[in-house]
Design an enzyme around this catalytic site. Structure first.
Site, PDB file in Angstrom:
ATOM      1  N   ASP A  55      30.209  31.353  38.583  1.00 14.05           N
ATOM      2  CA  ASP A  55      31.102  31.303  38.211  1.00 14.05           C
ATOM      3  C   ASP A  55      32.010  29.902  38.632  1.00 14.05           C
ATOM      4  O   ASP A  55      31.950  30.420  40.420  1.00 14.05           O
ATOM      5  CB  ASP A  55      32.087  32.920  37.841  1.00 14.05           C
ATOM      6  CG  ASP A  55      33.158  32.870  37.636  1.00 14.05           C
ATOM      7  OD1 ASP A  55      34.188  31.801  36.201  1.00 14.05           O
ATOM      8  OD2 ASP A  55      34.187  33.156  37.857  1.00 14.05           O
ATOM      9  N   HIS A  79      45.554  26.978  39.092  1.00 10.00           N
ATOM     10  CA  HIS A  79      45.029  28.527  39.057  1.00 10.00           C
ATOM     11  C   HIS A  79      44.417  28.713  40.145  1.00 10.00           C
ATOM     12  O   HIS A  79      45.058  29.311  40.607  1.00 10.00           O
ATOM     13  CB  HIS A  79      43.366  29.261  38.053  1.00 10.00           C
ATOM     14  CG  HIS A  79      42.828  30.248  38.383  1.00 10.00           C
ATOM     15  ND1 HIS A  79      43.184  31.681  38.052  1.00 10.00           N
ATOM     16  CD2 HIS A  79      42.089  29.951  38.860  1.00 10.00           C
ATOM     17  CE1 HIS A  79      42.645  32.525  38.553  1.00 10.00           C
ATOM     18  NE2 HIS A  79      41.329  31.922  39.159  1.00 10.00           N
ATOM     19  N   GLU A 139      37.744  30.865  29.997  1.00 15.27           N
ATOM     20  CA  GLU A 139      37.061  29.738  31.276  1.00 15.27           C
ATOM     21  C   GLU A 139      36.826  29.220  30.022  1.00 15.27           C
ATOM     22  O   GLU A 139      36.444  30.028  28.799  1.00 15.27           O
ATOM     23  CB  GLU A 139      36.288  30.715  31.767  1.00 15.27           C
ATOM     24  CG  GLU A 139      36.764  31.547  32.736  1.00 15.27           C
ATOM     25  CD  GLU A 139      35.812  31.642  34.264  1.00 15.27           C
ATOM     26  OE1 GLU A 139      34.652  31.580  34.466  1.00 15.27           O
ATOM     27  OE2 GLU A 139      36.246  32.336  35.520  1.00 15.27           O
ATOM     28  N   ASP A 161      35.486  35.721  31.890  1.00 13.69           N
ATOM     29  CA  ASP A 161      35.109  36.606  32.973  1.00 13.69           C
ATOM     30  C   ASP A 161      36.160  38.365  32.958  1.00 13.69           C
ATOM     31  O   ASP A 161      37.283  37.577  34.501  1.00 13.69           O
ATOM     32  CB  ASP A 161      35.284  35.869  34.151  1.00 13.69           C
ATOM     33  CG  ASP A 161      34.139  36.275  35.227  1.00 13.69           C
ATOM     34  OD1 ASP A 161      32.856  36.695  35.282  1.00 13.69           O
ATOM     35  OD2 ASP A 161      33.942  35.982  36.577  1.00 13.69           O
ATOM     36  N   ARG A 216      41.061  43.217  39.289  1.00 10.65           N
ATOM     37  CA  ARG A 216      41.559  42.094  41.097  1.00 10.65           C
ATOM     38  C   ARG A 216      41.695  43.590  42.230  1.00 10.65           C
ATOM     39  O   ARG A 216      42.006  43.335  42.710  1.00 10.65           O
ATOM     40  CB  ARG A 216      42.830  42.019  40.632  1.00 10.65           C
ATOM     41  CG  ARG A 216      43.328  41.518  39.866  1.00 10.65           C
ATOM     42  CD  ARG A 216      42.455  40.577  39.819  1.00 10.65           C
ATOM     43  NE  ARG A 216      42.670  39.158  38.401  1.00 10.65           N
ATOM     44  CZ  ARG A 216      41.933  37.339  38.240  1.00 10.65           C
ATOM     45  NH1 ARG A 216      41.083  37.394  39.573  1.00 10.65           N
ATOM     46  NH2 ARG A 216      42.004  36.688  37.479  1.00 10.65           N
ATOM     47  N   GLN A 276      38.945  43.448  44.012  1.00  9.69           N
ATOM     48  CA  GLN A 276      38.113  42.142  44.314  1.00  9.69           C
ATOM     49  C   GLN A 276      39.125  42.037  45.976  1.00  9.69           C
ATOM     50  O   GLN A 276      38.626  41.812  47.087  1.00  9.69           O
ATOM     51  CB  GLN A 276      38.799  41.482  43.573  1.00  9.69           C
ATOM     52  CG  GLN A 276      38.361  39.816  44.194  1.00  9.69           C
ATOM     53  CD  GLN A 276      38.858  39.247  42.923  1.00  9.69           C
ATOM     54  OE1 GLN A 276      39.311  39.664  41.286  1.00  9.69           O
ATOM     55  NE2 GLN A 276      38.481  37.165  43.735  1.00  9.69           N
ATOM     56  N   THR A 321      31.561  40.409  31.620  1.00  7.79           N
ATOM     57  CA  THR A 321      31.608  39.056  30.941  1.00  7.79           C
ATOM     58  C   THR A 321      31.372  38.954  29.595  1.00  7.79           C
ATOM     59  O   THR A 321      29.857  38.704  28.856  1.00  7.79           O
ATOM     60  CB  THR A 321      30.635  37.787  32.362  1.00  7.79           C
ATOM     61  OG1 THR A 321      31.132  38.014  33.423  1.00  7.79           O
ATOM     62  CG2 THR A 321      31.750  36.453  31.468  1.00  7.79           C
TER      63      THR A 321
END
Lengths: 419, 419
Positions: B126, B133, B201, B231, B235, B238, B255
């Protein structure tokens, strides 16, 4: 457990790597060429498992598992099949076995064989599970106060690597090109890597696939075996590229594994606990029993045409997280795991200076060169250097070995984009 | 280029996604079940390519390419075979074709078919190639002064993802659990993700494999086609896990890709340039021609049982790096690329507020909820939400579509470690 006696030459040597207690799985071509095929190391020999299976000496319910020149078919069968297969191998190869005559013609000298990748790597994940390593690297890059990232004591940190660059021991490694930028440079340059390094690791090989989250005990049972693993690393590429999404091309050149997968069954006598937790782990990471292993590890560096120097000695038992914990964490968000997934432990470093599993740490970021037996010094690797990892689990009168995990660094290409 | 006329129903609709100009590749089971097989979308129908090949209507030198229920066999044959195969398909399906009678019985209604993964994903990478972005995300997390990482204008930044979690459109996605820790929390908790998001994406599908570095023009020729790609991203997982080695479990849930691979050949009329460079690129990344594509992209969100709202509209032509540049960079350090490697572009965001390809940006980190047509608001995704990506390249009297790239978010499991 003590040495299990075999009728095969060299298998009863208490310091030999491949006694009947071991029986690691590889893929080989015998001397004089011939197709690659599944083999099992025993003493100084390799049993042609494909031929033994084809000849009816071994069978696992549900069809052939040795016909593909890789061990994935057996790996995906799960722990019951692994156990039955291993039991039958031990029966055939044990001292006094009535199968000796039938089996003997399927043995080939290990010394003359060419060894290939023992399994098809599905995906490769690399972890960061040695506290000594993480602390050293963090100190070098961020200072002692910020050495260990805040999440490190809670998460077995990992990142996805590149399966296509995993190679078997003996494969030459080409010094990569990449974007390099020093802190004082205005702009990056595209040049050969100047700070190419090794990383001493163990690799856990996933056998049984899973579709979703699996707990630690289950994760342990999904692991087919272990390999030695050298995750070659381009430190200067990494320094410029890794923020914010992690290492990418710095780890893409090659990852070398040992030619033999040592099974979990063979390592069972060497289980040991992970160290005391400084902070309690979340429940999902708690181990129901000892899931690390006591395996002595050695790294040697041999400049071109010169003898090898031992540059590090350590033990896998120094890790903070086990492969089972890493595998469990890997599944938390729902990612399926597949047969052939390879999980690198992360660089294994002991607490002492000569126990560090990477030149980055051994030379403290290149500031303190090490001296080899030849009198040469090293900060990072030079062209022609051969790096060899060795692993030994030492039992009562027997030893479990992995074979050499070796690779030689070739000079960079003149121009990587010339076709 | 204008609309190429076909004898197949629905293929001559100027706003339909699957004219003769397109001919995207998928894998389907016809209505009433039946085995999955290779198919080609044309108008309202799917051509059973496996049956057409088996019946002798199509052949590529060197054996069957449609027999495996995935397109990897054709993909690995390389650009010459792709071109010959496509030319023959167009001949068979063109208005006035003498093959019509023989071909017609291999057509199945698209509406009733079940669509499967169109190819076997080898590895998934990725990238992070939209400047809008990267700037938005950087501003949210690090402030406007440090928005764009220093390497961003030099490197098509990427990280390795997880191929095993790539699923085809229509597959439900389960809200993951993970380690969450807010900035003021003492310790992390293991809980269901609270900030689950999409990422709009494009995915580039590698056809021809390569063993080492390949330049940009060559890289472009290795790309078989493109898919829409969502994808899904956690958050909150992450935020806690991603330092220092990048996103891991935050990207491991799923994904989703569109069921149809639109070939590079079909997209040829829509090529466009990447934008002006703010800083000159290193030579190895310089494009010999236009390598982006003008493809309109739309994201809709439909709460359970309610109509969909368009939450973003943008275009693939806003990216700073092309897939060819990303593929070249991917090979710089020597990593082999394989047939079936999937390269996500990174979230595609235009310059305007309603052109952002993730809720993270659309709601500015969850601080500015968006309002749906139903009157409901969203910061991040709620259980039952269906996200759909659509893509359209608009030609002179014809349209190239990808099919829906959709997934519905299911609630988290009660306990992911219950077996």
């Amino acid at each position: 457990m003590s040495l299990m006696k075999s009728w095969v030459a060299g298998a009863n040597d208490p310091s030999g790597p491949f006694p009947l207690n071991n029986l690691p799985y590889g893929v080989f071509s015998p001397a004089g060429g011939g197709e690659a095929r599944c083999g099992v190391a025993i003493g100084d020999m390799i049993l042609d498992a494909a031929a033994a299976e084809a000849g009816g000496l071994i069978s696992v319910d549900g069809g052939a598992v040795c016909a593909d020149a890789c061990w994935n078919p057996l790996m995906e069968r799960g722990a019951g099949a692994w156990s039955a297969f291993r039991t039958r191998l031990q029966e055939m190869l044990a001292e006094g076995s009535s199968d000796r005559d039938a089996v003997e013609r399927h043995l080939h000298p290990l010394e003359d064989a060419t060894l290939h990748m023992p399994f098809r790597v599905a995906e490769f994940t690399d972890f960061y599970a040695s506290r000594n390593h993480a602390t050293n690297v963090g100190t070098i890059f961020r200072g002692a106060e910020n050495a260990l990232p805040p999440n490190w004591l809670h998460i077995p940190i990992g990142y996805n690597g590149r399966a296509s660059s995993v190679v078997v021991s003996g494969t030459d490694v080409r010094r990569p090109w990449g974007q390099l930028k020093g802190p004082d440079d205005d702009a990056p340059r595209f040049e050969p890597c100047k700070r190419f390094d090794l990383e001493l690791e163990m690799g856990a090989v996933v056998g049984t696939p899973s579709d979703g989250p699996i707990d630690v005990a289950t994760a342990d049972a999904h692991i087919f075996g272990y390999v030695l693993l050298n995750d070659w690393s381009a430190r200067d590429i990494q320094a410029w590229e890794y923020q914010p999404l992690g290492p990418f091309q710095a780890k893409a050149t090659a990852t070398t594994i040992s030619p033999w997968i040592v099974t979990r069954a063979a390592l069972e006598p060497f289980r040991c606990d992970t160290p005391e937790r400084e902070k309690p782990l979340l429940d999902y990471l708690r181990e129901p029993g000892p899931m690390l292993y006591d395996i002595d590890l050695t790294v040697t560096l041999a400049p071109q045409g010169k003898d090898a120097t031992v540059i590090a000695r350590t033990n896998y038992n120094t890790m903070y997280y086990s492969a089972a914990q890493q595998l469990t964490h890997h599944t938390t968000a729902g990612s399926p795991m597949r047969t052939g997934d390879l999980l690198g432990s992360g660089t294994i470093s002991g607490p002492e200076k000569d126990q560090r599993g990477a030149l980055l740490e051994l030379t403290w970021g290149g500031k303190e060169p090490i001296t080899l037996d030849s009198g040469e010094t090293r900060t990072f690797l030079e062209d022609g250097d051969t790096l060899t990892l060795l692993g030994q689990a030492r039992g009562d009168g027997f030893t479990i070995g992995f074979g050499r995990c070796a690779g030689t660094l070739l000079p960079a290409l003149d121009d990587p984009f010339k076709r």
